[in-house]
Write a protein that holds these residues in place. Structure first.
Motif, PDB file in Angstrom:
ATOM      1  N   UNK A  43     -28.355  28.992 -13.782  1.00 50.19           N
ATOM      2  CA  UNK A  43     -28.214  30.069 -14.761  1.00 50.19           C
ATOM      3  C   UNK A  43     -29.199  29.894 -15.917  1.00 50.19           C
ATOM      4  N   UNK A  44     -29.433  28.664 -16.337  1.00 45.60           N
ATOM      5  CA  UNK A  44     -30.402  28.434 -17.416  1.00 45.60           C
ATOM      6  C   UNK A  44     -31.821  28.747 -16.943  1.00 45.60           C
ATOM      7  N   UNK A  45     -32.129  28.433 -15.695  1.00 46.56           N
ATOM      8  CA  UNK A  45     -33.441  28.788 -15.146  1.00 46.56           C
ATOM      9  C   UNK A  45     -33.607  30.306 -15.032  1.00 46.56           C
ATOM     10  N   UNK A  46     -32.553  31.002 -14.646  1.00 45.54           N
ATOM     11  CA  UNK A  46     -32.605  32.465 -14.577  1.00 45.54           C
ATOM     12  C   UNK A  46     -32.854  33.089 -15.947  1.00 45.54           C
ATOM     13  N   UNK A  47     -32.464  32.365 -17.005  1.00 44.56           N
ATOM     14  CA  UNK A  47     -32.684  32.839 -18.366  1.00 44.56           C
ATOM     15  C   UNK A  47     -33.984  32.292 -18.952  1.00 44.56           C
ATOM     16  N   UNK A  48     -34.850  31.817 -18.068  1.00 42.41           N
ATOM     17  CA  UNK A  48     -36.234  31.452 -18.391  1.00 42.41           C
ATOM     18  C   UNK A  48     -36.428  30.095 -19.055  1.00 42.41           C
TER      19      UNK A  48
END
Length: 138
Positions: A43-48
């Motif tokens: 989820x943190x990667x999806x938020x860049x």
């Protein structure tokens, strides 16, 4: 500058922190999304987040490199997040030289007194404001 955002369980808090950091900070800031589990990291990667890693070893190594650590206060409480925060994780974060910005979100059997009860969004905004002030970021 390396900012380590640490979260666990569903990663919703870490994901929101990363999202707001991306909106508020210059693009040259590196954000590490460090999850106690793969869902939180994802989820943190999806938020860049620039980089993401999962688990105890990744958190122990990455917190050594960080200039700033941001996350819920639970990340320095052993066995919190339903046991996802190990003793080693809590100690590594607490002992890290990085400047720590911890949101007052704790396990159900903890109570922090003297703090204003604010919605998560306002806590994140306060955390980013504090980060900007500490490092003179415009």
């Amino acid at each position: 500058m390396i900012i380590a955002v640490i979260d666990g369980m569903g990663g919703g808090i870490g994901g929101q922190i990363v999202n707001h950091l991306r909106q508020e900070l210059p693009s040259h800031f590196e954000i590490y999304g460090l999850g106690t589990n793969a869902t939180a990291t994802s989820l943190m990667l999806k938020n860049h987040a620039n980089k993401g890693a999962t688990g105890e070893s990744a958190i122990l190594i990455s917190t050594r490199k960080a200039n700033v650590i941001i996350g819920p206060l639970s990340i320095v409480i052993p066995n919190s997040m339903m046991g996802e925060v190990t003793d080693k994780i809590a100690t590594a974060i607490a002992d890290a030289d990085a400047f720590k910005i911890l949101l007052p979100i704790v396990p159900e059997n903890f109570e922090l007194v003297g703090l204003e009860n604010k919605p998560l969004m306002l806590l994140i905004k306060d955390a980013i404001k504090r980060l900007k002030k500490e490092f003179n970021i415009k």
